[in-house]
Design a protein around this motif. Structure first.
Motif, PDB file in Angstrom:
ATOM      1  N   LEU A  54       0.827  -1.207   0.000  1.00 54.34           N
ATOM      2  CA  LEU A  54       0.000   0.000   0.000  1.00 54.34           C
ATOM      3  C   LEU A  54       0.860   1.257   0.000  1.00 54.34           C
ATOM      4  CD1 LEU A  54      -2.885  -0.984   2.444  1.00 54.34           C
ATOM      5  CD2 LEU A  54      -2.803  -1.153  -0.050  1.00 54.34           C
ATOM      6  N   GLU A  55       1.973   1.228   0.700  1.00 51.16           N
ATOM      7  CA  GLU A  55       2.878   2.375   0.675  1.00 51.16           C
ATOM      8  C   GLU A  55       3.437   2.591  -0.730  1.00 51.16           C
ATOM      9  OE1 GLU A  55       5.807   1.544   3.603  1.00 51.16           O
ATOM     10  OE2 GLU A  55       4.431   1.824   5.311  1.00 51.16           O
ATOM     11  N   ALA A  56       3.769   1.502  -1.412  1.00 48.58           N
ATOM     12  CA  ALA A  56       4.260   1.613  -2.791  1.00 48.58           C
ATOM     13  C   ALA A  56       3.163   2.137  -3.710  1.00 48.58           C
ATOM     14  CB  ALA A  56       4.765   0.256  -3.274  1.00 48.58           C
ATOM     15  N   LEU A  57       1.914   1.729  -3.471  1.00 42.15           N
ATOM     16  CA  LEU A  57       0.799   2.248  -4.268  1.00 42.15           C
ATOM     17  C   LEU A  57       0.633   3.747  -4.067  1.00 42.15           C
ATOM     18  CD1 LEU A  57      -2.187  -0.290  -4.128  1.00 42.15           C
ATOM     19  CD2 LEU A  57      -0.885   0.455  -6.130  1.00 42.15           C
ATOM     20  N   GLU A  58       0.751   4.192  -2.828  1.00 39.19           N
ATOM     21  CA  GLU A  58       0.642   5.626  -2.560  1.00 39.19           C
ATOM     22  C   GLU A  58       1.686   6.403  -3.351  1.00 39.19           C
ATOM     23  OE1 GLU A  58      -1.044   6.369   1.873  1.00 39.19           O
ATOM     24  OE2 GLU A  58       0.843   5.259   1.795  1.00 39.19           O
ATOM     25  N   ARG A  59       2.890   5.889  -3.404  1.00 43.29           N
ATOM     26  CA  ARG A  59       3.942   6.562  -4.176  1.00 43.29           C
ATOM     27  C   ARG A  59       3.623   6.549  -5.671  1.00 43.29           C
ATOM     28  NH1 ARG A  59       7.119   3.751  -0.338  1.00 43.29           N
ATOM     29  NH2 ARG A  59       7.570   2.060  -1.819  1.00 43.29           N
ATOM     30  N   ALA A  60       3.078   5.433  -6.152  1.00 44.97           N
ATOM     31  CA  ALA A  60       2.718   5.344  -7.572  1.00 44.97           C
ATOM     32  C   ALA A  60       1.602   6.322  -7.917  1.00 44.97           C
ATOM     33  CB  ALA A  60       2.295   3.914  -7.918  1.00 44.97           C
ATOM     34  N   TYR A  61       0.598   6.422  -7.050  1.00 43.85           N
ATOM     35  CA  TYR A  61      -0.495   7.368  -7.290  1.00 43.85           C
ATOM     36  C   TYR A  61       0.009   8.802  -7.304  1.00 43.85           C
ATOM     37  CZ  TYR A  61      -4.139   3.803  -6.618  1.00 43.85           C
ATOM     38  OH  TYR A  61      -4.957   2.720  -6.748  1.00 43.85           O
ATOM     39  N   GLY A  62       1.049   9.088  -6.525  1.00 46.75           N
ATOM     40  CA  GLY A  62       1.583  10.446  -6.464  1.00 46.75           C
ATOM     41  C   GLY A  62       2.594  10.753  -7.544  1.00 46.75           C
ATOM     42  N   ASN A  63       2.935   9.753  -8.364  1.00 49.77           N
ATOM     43  CA  ASN A  63       3.902   9.935  -9.432  1.00 49.77           C
ATOM     44  C   ASN A  63       3.338  10.852 -10.518  1.00 49.77           C
ATOM     45  OD1 ASN A  63       5.551   9.511 -11.788  1.00 49.77           O
ATOM     46  ND2 ASN A  63       6.328   7.648 -10.824  1.00 49.77           N
ATOM     47  N   ASP A  64       4.147  11.792 -10.992  1.00 46.97           N
ATOM     48  CA  ASP A  64       3.690  12.718 -12.034  1.00 46.97           C
ATOM     49  C   ASP A  64       3.339  12.010 -13.332  1.00 46.97           C
ATOM     50  OD1 ASP A  64       3.993  14.851 -10.345  1.00 46.97           O
ATOM     51  OD2 ASP A  64       6.014  15.363 -11.043  1.00 46.97           O
ATOM     52  N   ASP A  65       3.868  10.789 -13.529  1.00 48.06           N
ATOM     53  CA  ASP A  65       3.590  10.042 -14.754  1.00 48.06           C
ATOM     54  C   ASP A  65       2.297   9.241 -14.666  1.00 48.06           C
ATOM     55  OD1 ASP A  65       5.937  10.935 -15.888  1.00 48.06           O
ATOM     56  OD2 ASP A  65       7.107   9.260 -15.103  1.00 48.06           O
ATOM     57  N   TYR A  66       1.609   9.297 -13.506  1.00 48.10           N
ATOM     58  CA  TYR A  66       0.412   8.477 -13.328  1.00 48.10           C
ATOM     59  C   TYR A  66      -0.844   9.271 -13.679  1.00 48.10           C
ATOM     60  CZ  TYR A  66      -3.436   6.022 -11.163  1.00 48.10           C
ATOM     61  OH  TYR A  66      -4.637   5.395 -10.945  1.00 48.10           O
ATOM     62  N   PHE A  67      -1.663   8.708 -14.549  1.00 42.18           N
ATOM     63  CA  PHE A  67      -2.990   9.233 -14.849  1.00 42.18           C
ATOM     64  C   PHE A  67      -3.949   8.056 -14.816  1.00 42.18           C
ATOM     65  CE2 PHE A  67       0.221  11.521 -17.335  1.00 42.18           C
ATOM     66  CZ  PHE A  67       0.103  12.775 -16.768  1.00 42.18           C
ATOM     67  N   ALA A  68      -4.963   8.126 -14.013  1.00 42.91           N
ATOM     68  CA  ALA A  68      -5.860   6.992 -13.816  1.00 42.91           C
ATOM     69  C   ALA A  68      -6.449   6.531 -15.143  1.00 42.91           C
ATOM     70  CB  ALA A  68      -6.989   7.373 -12.854  1.00 42.91           C
ATOM     71  N   ASP A  69      -6.012   5.353 -15.583  1.00 45.84           N
ATOM     72  CA  ASP A  69      -6.574   4.688 -16.763  1.00 45.84           C
ATOM     73  C   ASP A  69      -6.253   5.349 -18.091  1.00 45.84           C
ATOM     74  OD1 ASP A  69      -7.778   2.570 -15.388  1.00 45.84           O
ATOM     75  OD2 ASP A  69      -9.469   3.828 -14.850  1.00 45.84           O
ATOM     76  N   CYS A  70      -5.480   6.417 -18.109  1.00 42.69           N
ATOM     77  CA  CYS A  70      -5.129   7.004 -19.401  1.00 42.69           C
ATOM     78  C   CYS A  70      -4.245   6.026 -20.164  1.00 42.69           C
ATOM     79  CB  CYS A  70      -4.406   8.339 -19.221  1.00 42.69           C
ATOM     80  SG  CYS A  70      -4.115   9.194 -20.789  1.00 42.69           S
TER      81      CYS A  70
END
Length: 254
Positions: A54-70
């Motif tokens: 879950l901590e790794a997921l939090e970091r992934a969600y906060g990544n500038d390269d992350y866009f939900a489902d794009c």
């Protein structure tokens, strides 16, 4: 109404959330809601798993390269608003929202363009596998949508059709054990276990040695085998119960 279920399979480095889930196989994500309009997408997801996952997921969600489902992999010029709604040691609830640019697209947006309004979306993610369930009208052009989606996901993401059936109110929506086609990782682990004698008595190989042969951690292999065994056992029990019902009906008629 019908339900259409398919899966995306992300290659390493093409999706930050998939990379996290592959590294933390005990962690999974289920959608609580998923909505799209012509110019935006927003959703709420519930993740559960280990504290590290879950901590790794939090970091992934906060990544500038992350866009939900794009589905655009080289940047689409938008930003994703991510907010944590709930957090505990083994659960995480996240809200995400983004507005489309000229190059943005996603599974829901492709669906809206080809299947029309009034769609219901459900998703389940584990490892690199991302399963989608869409509830749609009987006359919706599903194959046209699936072909268009295949064009959008490109070569870095595999896509597999799992089922297209009449909507069954008795079916558990996207339960991880609901689809009987095993993910590739589980299928490969199971095949290797059989080939190297893991299931023989006595065993010709133990779990640690098998994991070394496959080049994966022992805990990952154990998890994949347990999930594969659970799916196969559940499928067997369901088929066995159905067989018993048929035999009982035949006996009654006789």
């Amino acid at each position: 109404m019908r339900e259409f279920v398919f899966a995306l399979e992300y290659e390493s480095g093409t999706n930050p959330v998939a990379d996290v889930l592959a590294d933390h196989p005990e962690t999974s994500i289920r959608s609580l809601s998923c909505h799209a309009s012509a110019d935006s997408l927003w959703r709420v997801d519930h993740a559960e798993g280990t504290a590290e996952g879950l901590e790794a997921l939090e970091r992934a969600y906060g990544n500038d390269d992350y866009f939900a489902d794009c589905l655009v992999n080289d940047g689409c010029g938008t930003s994703c608003d991510v907010q944590e709604l709930d957090r505990s040691s083994d659960e995480l609830v996240v809200y995400t929202y983004w507005e489309r640019t000229d190059v943005c697209t996603s599974v829901p947006h492709v669906a809206l363009e080809h299947l029309g309004d009034g769609l219901l979306f459900e998703t389940y993610r584990e490892g690199r596998r991302y399963r989608w369930r869409i509830v749609l009208d009987d006359t919706a052009p599903v194959h046209e949508f699936f072909d268009a989606l295949g064009d959008e996901v490109g070569g870095c993401t595999g896509i597999e059709m799992l089922r297209l059936t009449e909507l069954d109110p008795e079916r558990t929506p996207l339960d991880p054990d609901a689809d009987r086609s095993l993910p590739n990782e589980q299928r490969e682990a199971l095949r290797a276990a059989v080939e190297h004698g893991y299931y023989e008595t006595p065993r010709r190989i133990d779990l640690s040695d098998l994991a070394d042969r496959l080049g994966i951690p022992r805990s990952t292999l154990s998890y994949r085998l347990r999930r594969a065994e659970a799916e196969l056992a559940t499928a067997f029990a369901a088929a066995d119960a159905e067989t018993d019902d048929v035999l009982e009906e035949i006996t009654t008629r006789l």
